[in-house]
Design an enzyme around this catalytic site. Structure first.
Site, PDB file in Angstrom:
ATOM      1  N   HIS A  63      86.552  27.811   8.509  1.00  0.00           N
ATOM      2  CA  HIS A  63      87.125  27.367   9.782  1.00  0.00           C
ATOM      3  C   HIS A  63      88.607  27.090   9.535  1.00  0.00           C
ATOM      4  CE1 HIS A  63      88.183  25.163  13.245  1.00  0.00           C
ATOM      5  NE2 HIS A  63      88.125  23.973  12.667  1.00  0.00           N
TER       6      HIS A  63
ATOM      7  N   CYS B 214      83.768  22.612  16.032  1.00  0.00           N
ATOM      8  CA  CYS B 214      84.342  23.650  15.151  1.00  0.00           C
ATOM      9  C   CYS B 214      83.290  24.297  14.242  1.00  0.00           C
ATOM     10  CB  CYS B 214      85.471  23.063  14.320  1.00  0.00           C
ATOM     11  SG  CYS B 214      86.806  22.408  15.338  1.00  0.00           S
TER      12      CYS B 214
ATOM     13  N   ASN C 274      94.305  25.675  14.968  1.00  0.00           N
ATOM     14  CA  ASN C 274      92.860  25.449  14.909  1.00  0.00           C
ATOM     15  C   ASN C 274      92.258  25.814  16.272  1.00  0.00           C
ATOM     16  OD1 ASN C 274      90.311  24.289  15.089  1.00  0.00           O
ATOM     17  ND2 ASN C 274      90.870  22.433  13.975  1.00  0.00           N
TER      18      ASN C 274
HETATM   19  N1  COA Z   1     105.192  14.961  12.947  1.00  0.00           N
HETATM   20  C1  COA Z   1     105.840  14.057  12.204  1.00  0.00           C
HETATM   21  N2  COA Z   1     105.232  12.982  11.680  1.00  0.00           N
HETATM   22  C2  COA Z   1     103.920  12.817  11.920  1.00  0.00           C
HETATM   23  C3  COA Z   1     103.188  13.727  12.706  1.00  0.00           C
HETATM   24  C4  COA Z   1     103.881  14.831  13.244  1.00  0.00           C
HETATM   25  N3  COA Z   1     103.262  15.755  13.986  1.00  0.00           N
HETATM   26  N4  COA Z   1     101.916  13.302  12.785  1.00  0.00           N
HETATM   27  C5  COA Z   1     101.833  12.160  12.070  1.00  0.00           C
HETATM   28  N5  COA Z   1     103.051  11.863  11.559  1.00  0.00           N
HETATM   29  C6  COA Z   1     103.431  10.728  10.732  1.00  0.00           C
HETATM   30  C7  COA Z   1     102.506   9.551  10.912  1.00  0.00           C
HETATM   31  O1  COA Z   1     102.886   8.779  12.031  1.00  0.00           O
HETATM   32  C8  COA Z   1     102.708   8.831   9.602  1.00  0.00           C
HETATM   33  O2  COA Z   1     103.925   8.095   9.684  1.00  0.00           O
HETATM   34  P1  COA Z   1     104.033   6.629   9.055  1.00  0.00           P
HETATM   35  O3  COA Z   1     103.764   6.804   7.599  1.00  0.00           O
HETATM   36  O4  COA Z   1     105.434   6.238   9.391  1.00  0.00           O
HETATM   37  O5  COA Z   1     102.976   5.836   9.752  1.00  0.00           O
HETATM   38  C9  COA Z   1     102.918   9.948   8.584  1.00  0.00           C
HETATM   39  O6  COA Z   1     103.306  11.094   9.369  1.00  0.00           O
HETATM   40  C10 COA Z   1     101.692  10.281   7.794  1.00  0.00           C
HETATM   41  O7  COA Z   1     100.581  10.356   8.688  1.00  0.00           O
HETATM   42  P2  COA Z   1      99.154  10.779   8.199  1.00  0.00           P
HETATM   43  O8  COA Z   1      98.219  10.713   9.360  1.00  0.00           O
HETATM   44  O9  COA Z   1      98.825   9.981   6.963  1.00  0.00           O
HETATM   45  O10 COA Z   1      99.434  12.278   7.784  1.00  0.00           O
HETATM   46  P3  COA Z   1      98.541  13.235   6.920  1.00  0.00           P
HETATM   47  O11 COA Z   1      99.218  13.585   5.670  1.00  0.00           O
HETATM   48  O12 COA Z   1      97.129  12.731   6.825  1.00  0.00           O
HETATM   49  O13 COA Z   1      98.543  14.538   7.826  1.00  0.00           O
HETATM   50  C11 COA Z   1      97.064  15.672   9.337  1.00  0.00           C
HETATM   51  C12 COA Z   1      98.013  14.494   9.141  1.00  0.00           C
HETATM   52  C13 COA Z   1      96.472  15.555  10.731  1.00  0.00           C
HETATM   53  C14 COA Z   1      97.872  16.955   9.215  1.00  0.00           C
HETATM   54  C15 COA Z   1      95.938  15.620   8.241  1.00  0.00           C
HETATM   55  O14 COA Z   1      95.392  14.345   8.180  1.00  0.00           O
HETATM   56  C16 COA Z   1      94.862  16.619   8.496  1.00  0.00           C
HETATM   57  O15 COA Z   1      95.071  17.807   8.474  1.00  0.00           O
HETATM   58  N6  COA Z   1      93.616  16.150   8.719  1.00  0.00           N
HETATM   59  C17 COA Z   1      92.520  17.035   9.063  1.00  0.00           C
HETATM   60  C18 COA Z   1      92.573  17.278  10.537  1.00  0.00           C
HETATM   61  C19 COA Z   1      91.722  18.425  10.977  1.00  0.00           C
HETATM   62  O16 COA Z   1      91.723  19.461  10.376  1.00  0.00           O
HETATM   63  N7  COA Z   1      91.023  18.218  12.089  1.00  0.00           N
HETATM   64  C20 COA Z   1      90.215  19.198  12.704  1.00  0.00           C
HETATM   65  C21 COA Z   1      88.959  19.396  11.959  1.00  0.00           C
HETATM   66  S1  COA Z   1      87.956  20.504  12.818  1.00  0.00           S
END
Ligand code: COA
Length: 336
Positions: free
Chosen positions: A257, A115, A287
């Site tokens: 990004h 990215c 993304n």
């Molecule tokens: N729908 C519903 N629930 C979801 C889910 C979805 N699509 N994805 C994850 N969950 C759940 C998880 O299983 C977890 O459940 P639990 O508490 O029962 O275990 C809960 O939601 C929280 O998960 P978590 O991973 O802590 O969520 P988060 O608040 O960190 O959000 C992202 C997840 C991926 C949105 C966030 O971490 C993020 O944006 N990270 C950066 C990713 C990114 O930009 N990557 C590319 C960079 S180039």
């Protein structure tokens, strides 16, 4: 170091597949909801390439749009850089694009920095121009990550979409240099947080073994990548502003990004850049990896938000882990 030339950014273009996949569509694939995806990421829709559409197709369309806007002959290009992690051919796809756009005199190669790829490509191309080696370059950021997403993994499949964007960069007198500053970084110790890794399957061959396998779909530690982005991106932009002798108040637009709206908001807040100056189109595209910055730039320029002379701070970040920022002035003496 003083370089003999400057650069101008004189044309931009973008392309996205016609097929959309909404949050609602995803609820049929994994246990999720439109509300969860929108509140955690800001994404509502993403564009998905059908099997007949290649990375080269998307990148070529974006490149042709950039050439048309810059109003230059493709034969005048000296360099074509394709930033991608998803080439049609592991040997590289840049030279196929070179042939398709008619850049007969250019040298073309792929560059992989996930990215961050477009920013790494923009800086790499600018170096060739600023040293006087080449006069005109085309930098493309394009990815079809839908081919490498695990569509059963709700933590990642909600995030990504496909697209391409391209920019024409031209050598200019040093006094007119529009690349005001840049900083590039990588830290392989954090590689495991975001991978699309090759998985060899051992197979016997004569007196030895080989590992013929395929790539494992994207694996991501979302929380770690989030933490990395909201700390490193403001830091690298602050360093770049310092190098450019600018402050955050000098920035007309922040074009990050397009990974996640919460990351965009947090970075802007840390830099004290008001929301109105933050470009965001991720609601419609998700993304798109190396494509996201030129795609966002192209849309904002087309809408007349970004105008010639505006100062833009861009930053890419992602797998590697890699990250980097570039601050530049858009446009030269042409009218959009
Ligand atoms: N729908 C519903 N629930 C979801 C889910 C979805 N699509 N994805 C994850 N969950 C759940 C998880 O299983 C977890 O459940 P639990 O508490 O029962 O275990 C809960 O939601 C929280 O998960 P978590 O991973 O802590 O969520 P988060 O608040 O960190 O959000 C992202 C997840 C991926 C949105 C966030 O971490 C993020 O944006 N990270 C950066 C990713 C990114 O930009 N990557 C590319 C960079 S180039």
């Amino acid at each position: 170091m003083d370089l003999p030339f400057g650069v101008n950014f004189i044309g931009i273009g973008a392309a996205a597949p016609p097929t959309s996949l909404s949050n609602h569509d995803l609820t049929a694939l994994v246990e999720t909801s439109d509300e969860w995806i929108r509140t955690r990421t800001g994404i509502e829709n993403r564009r998905i390439a059908t099997p007949d559409l290649t990375l080269t197709d998307l990148a070529t369309t974006a490149a042709q749009a950039a050439l048309t806007q810059a109003d230059i002959d493709p034969a005048s290009l000296d360099l074509v850089i394709l930033a991608t992690s998803t080439p049609d051919d592991l040997f590289g796809s840049a030279s196929v694009i070179q042939a398709r756009i008619g850049a007969a005199h250019a040298v073309a190669f792929d560059l992989t920095a996930a990215c961050s790829g477009f920013i790494f490509g923009l800086v790499t191309a600018s170096q060739y121009l600023q040293t006087g080696t080449y006069k005109r370059a085309l930098v493309i950021g394009a990815d079809i990550l839908s081919r490498w997403v695990d569509w059963q993994d709700r933590r990642t499949c909600i995030l990504f979409g496909d697209g391409a964007g391209a920019m024409i960069i031209e050598a200019a007198p040093t006094l007119e240099n529009a690349l005001l500053g840049f900083e590039l970084r990588s830290d392989g110790r954090l590689n495991h947080h975001l991978t699309l890794a090759y998985q060899p399957k051992p197979q016997a061959l004569a007196h030895t073994q080989i590992g013929q396998g395929t790539y494992h779909p994207i694996v991501m530690n979302g929380q770690e990548v989030y933490r990395f982005a909201v700390t490193q991106v403001p830091e690298v932009i602050t360093k770049t502003l310092h190098r450019a002798n600018l402050t955050a108040a000098d920035i007309d637009w922040l074009v990050l990004h397009q990974a996640n709206q919460r990351i965009l908001d947090s970075v802007a807040q840390r830099l004290e850049i008001p929301k109105e100056k933050v470009i965001s189109n991720l609601a419609n595209y998700g993304n798109t990896s190396a494509a996201s910055i030129p795609l966002a730039l192209a849309e904002s320029i087309e809408k007349g938000k970004i105008k010639p002379g505006h100062v833009i701070a861009t930053a890419g970040f992602g797998a590697g882990l890699t990250w980097g920022a570039a601050i530049f002035r858009w446009g030269s003496d042409f009218t959009i």
